[in-house]
Design a protein around this motif. Structure first.
Motif, short mmCIF file in Angstrom:
data_model
loop_
_atom_site.label_atom_id
_atom_site.label_comp_id
_atom_site.label_asym_id
_atom_site.label_seq_id
_atom_site.Cartn_x
_atom_site.Cartn_y
_atom_site.Cartn_z
N GLU A 1 -87.38 40.36 -38.09
CA GLU A 1 -87.20 41.03 -39.31
C GLU A 1 -88.45 42.03 -39.60
O GLU A 1 -89.42 41.62 -38.98
CB GLU A 1 -87.29 40.03 -40.58
N PRO A 2 -88.30 43.23 -40.11
CA PRO A 2 -89.48 44.00 -40.35
C PRO A 2 -90.54 43.44 -41.25
O PRO A 2 -90.25 42.44 -42.12
CB PRO A 2 -88.93 45.04 -41.09
N HIS A 3 -91.58 43.47 -40.94
CA HIS A 3 -92.80 42.88 -41.63
C HIS A 3 -94.08 43.78 -41.86
O HIS A 3 -94.27 44.62 -40.65
CB HIS A 3 -93.14 41.54 -40.98
N LEU B 1 -109.80 33.34 -40.77
CA LEU B 1 -109.85 34.86 -41.17
C LEU B 1 -109.90 35.06 -42.33
O LEU B 1 -109.78 34.10 -43.27
CB LEU B 1 -108.25 35.48 -40.47
N SER B 2 -110.11 35.99 -43.05
CA SER B 2 -110.26 36.57 -44.31
C SER B 2 -109.11 37.66 -44.89
O SER B 2 -108.88 38.35 -44.04
CB SER B 2 -111.49 37.10 -44.72
N PHE B 3 -108.42 37.23 -45.56
CA PHE B 3 -107.31 38.09 -46.20
C PHE B 3 -107.57 38.38 -47.69
O PHE B 3 -107.72 37.43 -48.50
CB PHE B 3 -105.97 37.20 -46.27
N ASN B 4 -107.83 39.65 -47.92
CA ASN B 4 -108.19 40.12 -49.38
C ASN B 4 -109.45 39.51 -49.91
O ASN B 4 -109.48 38.71 -50.74
CB ASN B 4 -107.09 39.97 -50.38
N GLN B 5 -110.52 39.18 -48.99
CA GLN B 5 -111.81 38.27 -49.37
C GLN B 5 -111.40 36.92 -49.55
O GLN B 5 -112.46 36.19 -49.63
CB GLN B 5 -112.30 39.21 -50.62
N LEU B 6 -110.39 36.46 -49.17
CA LEU B 6 -110.05 34.91 -49.37
C LEU B 6 -110.30 34.14 -47.94
O LEU B 6 -109.29 34.75 -46.90
CB LEU B 6 -108.67 34.58 -49.95
N PRO B 7 -111.03 33.28 -47.61
CA PRO B 7 -110.82 32.73 -46.22
C PRO B 7 -109.60 31.81 -46.10
O PRO B 7 -109.14 31.28 -47.04
CB PRO B 7 -112.31 31.99 -46.20
N ILE C 1 -100.36 27.58 -42.07
CA ILE C 1 -101.17 28.73 -42.73
C ILE C 1 -101.06 28.46 -44.25
O ILE C 1 -100.10 27.73 -44.87
CB ILE C 1 -100.52 30.15 -42.38
N PRO C 2 -102.13 29.11 -44.98
CA PRO C 2 -101.78 29.01 -46.58
C PRO C 2 -100.69 29.38 -47.14
O PRO C 2 -99.86 30.08 -46.49
CB PRO C 2 -103.09 29.82 -46.90
N THR C 3 -100.21 28.79 -48.13
CA THR C 3 -98.81 28.95 -48.95
C THR C 3 -98.97 30.39 -49.30
O THR C 3 -97.67 30.91 -49.14
CB THR C 3 -98.75 28.01 -50.23
N HIS C 4 -100.08 31.12 -49.81
CA HIS C 4 -99.90 32.50 -50.17
C HIS C 4 -99.62 33.36 -49.09
O HIS C 4 -98.94 34.49 -49.18
CB HIS C 4 -101.10 32.92 -50.99
N LEU C 5 -100.13 32.97 -47.82
CA LEU C 5 -99.90 33.83 -46.74
C LEU C 5 -98.26 33.66 -46.03
O LEU C 5 -97.54 34.68 -45.75
CB LEU C 5 -100.57 33.53 -45.58
N LYS C 6 -97.87 32.18 -46.35
CA LYS C 6 -96.40 32.03 -45.88
C LYS C 6 -95.25 32.78 -46.79
O LYS C 6 -94.14 33.28 -46.38
CB LYS C 6 -96.14 30.51 -45.99
N GLU C 7 -95.83 32.78 -48.21
CA GLU C 7 -94.82 33.46 -49.15
C GLU C 7 -94.88 35.04 -48.75
O GLU C 7 -93.80 35.60 -49.09
CB GLU C 7 -95.47 33.19 -50.53
N ARG C 8 -95.96 35.56 -48.35
CA ARG C 8 -95.97 37.12 -48.21
C ARG C 8 -95.52 37.20 -46.71
O ARG C 8 -94.77 38.44 -46.75
CB ARG C 8 -97.57 37.51 -48.24
N PHE C 9 -95.52 36.45 -45.91
CA PHE C 9 -95.03 36.48 -44.73
C PHE C 9 -94.00 35.53 -44.26
O PHE C 9 -94.27 34.63 -43.21
CB PHE C 9 -95.94 36.58 -43.66
#
Length: 161
Positions: free
Chosen positions: A131-133, A91-97, A57-65
C-alpha cells in the motif's frame, strides 16, 4: 510440451530471501560493532511491514503506519542492537523518542543511497499487497540521492503460468 515450470521441492525463493536479509543483518551488525556510528557518508533507508510478527513499535506509529513504514538511520539514532533474527533501534519522531524492534523477516527494502545500493524483498507476511505510505519522517532530513536504482537488486520468484 508444457510452458509450466515444474514445482520445486526445494524452496529456492525462501532460501535466497533469507540470504539477502542476512546482508542487512551483517551490515547493521558492523555498525553496532563500530559503536553505532555509520562510516563515512553511509546511511540507510529501511522499509518494513509494521504488522509483521515480531515487529514492536509505539502505538502512535502503528496507527500512522498500519501497513508499512520507512525509517532512516543516519545521524540521530541510538541503542542499535542486532541479533540473528532482527534489530532494535532508538529513533526520534516529532521530537518523541521511540524504540523499534524489527525482525529481518519484516523488512521489504534496504537502501544505502550513499553508494547507490539497495535490496528489495518479498514480504513474508500474509496479505502482503503493498500500500502507498509516507516515509516515517524520523527527525532527519533525507539526503539527495544520486542516480537511483543502478545497484538495486530485486528478486521476484513469481511462477510462469
Amino acid at each position: 510440451m508444457s510452458d509450466e515450470a515444474p514445482d520445486s521441492l526445494i524452496p529456492y525463493d525462501e532460501i535466497v530471501q533469507e540470504a539477502l536479509r542476512a546482508v542487512v543483518g551483517r551490515v547493521l551488525g558492523q555498525v553496532e560493532a563500530g559503536g553505532g556510528v555509520l562510516p563515512g557518508a553511509h546511511h540507510f533507508y529501511i522499509t518494513f511491514k509494521t504488522g509483521a510478527p515480531g515487529v514492536s513499535i509505539p502505538t502512535h506509529l502503528k496507527e500512522r503506519f498500519p501497513d508499512e513504514m520507512t525509517i532512516v538511520l543516519q545521524n540521530k539514532f541510538w541503542d542499535l542492537g542486532v541479533t540473528e533474527d532482527g534489530f532494535t533501534v532508538g529513533l526520534s519522531f516529532n521530537q518523541l523518542p521511540a524504540k523499534l524492534d524489527v525482525p529481518f523477516s519484516a523488512i521489504t527494502a534496504f537502501v544505502d543511497p550513499a553508494v547507490d545500493f539497495g535490496l528489495q524483498f518479498q514480504a513474508m507476511v500474509p496479505d502482503a499487497a503493498p500500500e502507498p505510505h509516507d516515509e516515517a519522517g524520523n527527525d532527519e532530513p533525507p539526503v539527495a540521492d544520486g542516480e537511483p536504482g543502478s545497484n538495486v537488486v530485486t528478486i521476484d520468484f513469481g511462477r510462469k503460468k
